[in-house]
Design a protein around this motif. Structure first.
Motif, PDB file in Angstrom:
ATOM      1  N   UNK A   9       1.573  32.999  32.614  1.00  0.00           N
ATOM      2  CA  UNK A   9       2.141  33.949  33.571  1.00  0.00           C
ATOM      3  C   UNK A   9       1.523  33.748  34.951  1.00  0.00           C
ATOM      4  N   UNK A  33      17.260  26.146  32.730  1.00  0.00           N
ATOM      5  CA  UNK A  33      17.094  25.930  34.165  1.00  0.00           C
ATOM      6  C   UNK A  33      15.641  26.176  34.568  1.00  0.00           C
ATOM      7  N   UNK A  35      13.640  27.063  38.090  1.00  0.00           N
ATOM      8  CA  UNK A  35      13.774  27.449  39.482  1.00  0.00           C
ATOM      9  C   UNK A  35      12.401  27.658  40.091  1.00  0.00           C
ATOM     10  N   UNK A  37      10.568  29.818  43.411  1.00  0.00           N
ATOM     11  CA  UNK A  37      10.789  30.835  44.441  1.00  0.00           C
ATOM     12  C   UNK A  37       9.587  30.901  45.364  1.00  0.00           C
ATOM     13  N   UNK A  91      10.401  29.978  37.792  1.00  0.00           N
ATOM     14  CA  UNK A  91      11.186  30.694  36.785  1.00  0.00           C
ATOM     15  C   UNK A  91      11.906  29.701  35.884  1.00  0.00           C
ATOM     16  N   UNK A 102      23.090  34.392  32.776  1.00  0.00           N
ATOM     17  CA  UNK A 102      21.815  33.675  32.777  1.00  0.00           C
ATOM     18  C   UNK A 102      20.690  34.665  32.554  1.00  0.00           C
ATOM     19  N   UNK A 104      16.614  35.212  32.703  1.00  0.00           N
ATOM     20  CA  UNK A 104      15.423  34.661  33.334  1.00  0.00           C
ATOM     21  C   UNK A 104      14.165  35.046  32.562  1.00  0.00           C
ATOM     22  N   UNK A 106       9.979  35.745  32.924  1.00  0.00           N
ATOM     23  CA  UNK A 106       9.259  36.585  33.881  1.00  0.00           C
ATOM     24  C   UNK A 106       8.567  35.772  34.969  1.00  0.00           C
ATOM     25  N   UNK A 109       3.393  32.393  37.944  1.00  0.00           N
ATOM     26  CA  UNK A 109       2.900  32.486  39.315  1.00  0.00           C
ATOM     27  C   UNK A 109       1.811  31.432  39.487  1.00  0.00           C
TER      28      UNK A 109
ATOM     29  N   UNK B  33      27.168  35.076  40.378  1.00  0.00           N
ATOM     30  CA  UNK B  33      26.240  36.018  39.752  1.00  0.00           C
ATOM     31  C   UNK B  33      25.674  36.961  40.803  1.00  0.00           C
ATOM     32  N   UNK B  35      22.221  39.116  41.005  1.00  0.00           N
ATOM     33  CA  UNK B  35      20.928  39.251  40.354  1.00  0.00           C
ATOM     34  C   UNK B  35      20.134  40.343  41.041  1.00  0.00           C
ATOM     35  N   UNK B  41       8.547  40.675  40.447  1.00  0.00           N
ATOM     36  CA  UNK B  41       9.184  39.382  40.292  1.00  0.00           C
ATOM     37  C   UNK B  41      10.256  39.219  39.259  1.00  0.00           C
ATOM     38  N   UNK B  42      10.375  40.099  38.253  1.00  0.00           N
ATOM     39  CA  UNK B  42      11.349  39.855  37.209  1.00  0.00           C
ATOM     40  C   UNK B  42      12.767  39.829  37.740  1.00  0.00           C
ATOM     41  N   UNK B  43      13.573  38.886  37.267  1.00  0.00           N
ATOM     42  CA  UNK B  43      14.957  38.743  37.721  1.00  0.00           C
ATOM     43  C   UNK B  43      15.888  39.106  36.576  1.00  0.00           C
ATOM     44  N   UNK B  45      20.030  39.539  35.543  1.00  0.00           N
ATOM     45  CA  UNK B  45      21.419  39.292  35.903  1.00  0.00           C
ATOM     46  C   UNK B  45      22.204  40.587  35.753  1.00  0.00           C
ATOM     47  N   UNK B  98      21.721  29.821  45.538  1.00  0.00           N
ATOM     48  CA  UNK B  98      21.336  31.208  45.771  1.00  0.00           C
ATOM     49  C   UNK B  98      21.498  31.608  47.226  1.00  0.00           C
TER      50      UNK B  98
END
Lengths: 113, 108
Positions: A9, A33, A35, A37, A91, A102, A104, A106, A109, B33, B35, B41-43, B45, B98
């Protein structure tokens, strides 16, 4: 189902070290996927797999980044050697098939000092 | 120019207000989508759209394929709706592009 599971995490590492991020997609999902950020660039697709095969890796920043999916239930994203500019949230996400919802994880980091 | 543009970038609303977040895109897509990302931070959908309109509780999402535009509406907004809302389009290769996100703060 437990959802998409990522580890670690949080990770803090020194520049030059190898970093391995892990992901377990939702069982039965065939698309995975990765990703990244950052504050500056927002969310970016790094790579995605369909049925364990890399389909599009055009988002992978450079040769220091590599990703594998040896089976349907596990994927890794590796950075070697790591640099401070790699600091971000990474992610992993999965979906059942193209165009579906989709899910995701958590996020992992990563801080490279 | 970004392929996916969101507006506004920041939005502050009072509890109970009706909120609209817009998304415009310039590429051909197979789906879009919406989101939600909370602090920490949690994403999640919220919607996946390829045409028309979808509703889930107080959230409504619409898409106009001809105009290449989608909107996310929140009715009777609440402080717990405070989050970043991200529009993402699915290109033909299943690649997600995005938007930069809209930071929503709903004040009590």
């Amino acid at each position: 189902d437990a959802g998409v599971i990522q580890s670690p995490r949080h990770e803090v590492t020194e520049m030059g070290q190898e970093v391995t991020l892990r992901c377990k997609p939702i069982s039965g999902h065939n698309s995975l996927f990765w990703y990244r950020q950052t504050m500056m660039r927002g969310l970016e697709l790094l790579i995605y797999f369909n049925n364990n095969v890399p389909i599009d890796d055009s988002g992978m920043p450079e040769d220091r980044f590599s990703a594998k999916m040896p089976n349907a239930s596990f994927s890794t994203l590796k950075i070697q050697p790591s640099e401070p500019r790699d600091s971000a949230v990474y992610f992993c996400a999965s979906s059942a098939s193209s165009g579906n919802t989709i899910y995701f994880g958590e996020g992992s980091w990563l801080t490279v000092v | 120019k970004n392929e996916v543009e969101q507006s506004p970038q920041n939005l502050t609303a009072q509890e109970g207000e009706f909120i609209t977040i817009n998304c415009s895109y310039s590429v051909g897509i197979s789906a879009l989508h919406w989101l939600q990302q909370h602090p920490g931070g949690g994403i999640v959908s919220l919607f996946m759209l390829s045409s028309g309109k979808k509703k889930h509780g107080r959230l409504i999402a619409t898409i106009n394929i001809q105009e290449k535009h989608s909107s996310l509406h929140i009715t009777a907004s609440h402080p717990r709706d405070s989050a970043v809302y991200i529009c993402a389009v699915v290109k033909a290769t299943n690649k997600l592009i995005f938007g930069t996100g809209t930071l929503l703060a709903v004040q009590p």
